[in-house]
Design an enzyme around this catalytic site. Sequence first.
Site, short mmCIF file in Angstrom:
data_model
loop_
_atom_site.label_atom_id
_atom_site.label_comp_id
_atom_site.label_asym_id
_atom_site.label_seq_id
_atom_site.Cartn_x
_atom_site.Cartn_y
_atom_site.Cartn_z
CG ASP A 89 -0.19 0.06 2.53
OD1 ASP A 89 1.06 0.02 2.51
OD2 ASP A 89 -0.84 0.14 3.58
CB CYS A 92 5.48 -2.50 1.45
SG CYS A 92 6.38 -1.85 0.04
CB ILE A 180 12.35 9.60 12.65
CG1 ILE A 180 12.13 8.14 12.24
CG2 ILE A 180 11.57 9.95 13.91
CD1 ILE A 180 12.62 7.14 13.28
CG HIS A 271 5.88 -5.47 -2.30
ND1 HIS A 271 5.03 -4.65 -1.58
CD2 HIS A 271 5.89 -6.67 -1.66
CE1 HIS A 271 4.54 -5.34 -0.57
NE2 HIS A 271 5.04 -6.56 -0.59
#
Lengths: 280, 190
Positions: A89, A92, A180, A271
């Site tokens: 989404d 990942c 961060i 991915h």
Amino acid sequence: MVQEKSSDENQPASVSVAGPAPLNEEEIQLQDQQLRQIENEQKKVPLVGEKIPFTTLLSEYDVANAETFLSKATELAEVYEHMRYIRGDGNCFYRAVLAGLFDIWLQDRPRLQQYIGIAKAWPEELKRLGFPDWTCTDFCEFFVDFLVDVEAGAKDEETLWEHLNADSCANYLVMFFRLITSAFLKKNADAYAPFIDDGLTVAQYCENEVEPMWKDADHLAVAGLVQALDTRIRIEYMDRTVAPNGGWHYDIPNFAEGQGPEITLLYRPGHYDLIYKKQE
Amino acid sequence: MTTPSRRRLMRDFKKLQEDPPAGVSGAPTEDNILAWEAIIFGPQETPFEDGTFKLSLEFTEEYPNKPPTVKFISKMFHPNVYADGSICLDILQNRWSPTYDVAAILTSIQSLLDEPNPNSPANSLAAQLYQENRREYEKRVQQIVEQSWLNFGENEGDAVMKDEAPDAEDLPAGEVVDDQMDEGASGSNA
């Protein structure tokens, strides 16, 4: 043996960043509609899957259509024992690191305490770097409180994995990672500016590519998060490029031989999934 | 049960009360922290001056990672507001950031009133008049400014106008917002 190709010099010298193009109303509506469709597809897969045998990966490929992938997967299966599928989404990478850290936090208490220390230092740093006031530190507080709960044993393992699969809680933790990551890159803007195309500043790049949810992490974001967390990750690459011995991996940052990664990810084009090495 | 989004919305509310931006106000409805009502006062020295425009904000459990749905309840005449009150504003769509809070949303909408974007019209008549016949545009705006007074305070919008609406104990997540983190995190596994 997997071919070592871990230094940053082997990375492409630039990261391509698409500038935000102004959209008209119709385009925005269409984009929203497409995004909803993609989202519905994505939601068929859990945010973080169960730990399953690495060999499951082999069943995704067959010799006829994906011989290179299959042979790489077969070789990786000699080194890796388990994996967790991560939902595709756009989060990942961040989510895979989060899931990898969960395992460490549950097993290594001193390391958990170190992570609490690292997380506690970020709110001040974010303020110093000029991030929007309370909304950013709110993500930090949530993350720290979450870890403190883990340390106190207030959540059992099963509950923790449920949290990792509950959108609201899990995405709060992911957003902390994004902040961060952005903060680390902005703090070291001079070092990272040469990697950004299109005349964008590091700050603009972070605002477009890192801080918004559902945006894929590229190499810069990967480097930023790993260093912001002071962790060590290995990424096993599996694509169609012809590389000997099942492809290659990157270690980020470059860590000394003998000092293994804390987390290992499997990268397939676009991915990341989480993988676990065989115990020696 | 306190989820991260509810916990965060309580903080948004607290922040809005402690440090309210000029010309906007908002509060959760009495029985649902996910449903808010807000008022935006038309910015001074603009055609919208003196308008008191009511809006609804609908949040989901995915807030702040997903934006709320924001609509004008008061009748609006503006190039970027649809007939049903929906607003075409990039930060509520493709440029949303979880670092925005309710105050940021409301002040952005307030700025939008006098700084419309005629390139993405949601109300084509308003966009056309804005560009071609500013006098007629301002006349139409003046009409909805006056309507905003008539409709004001008639119904649910009342909650927003109480000085301290609603009382802490009326809200699901109640008094001690800051001390509920533990519960907040563990409450989301339903």
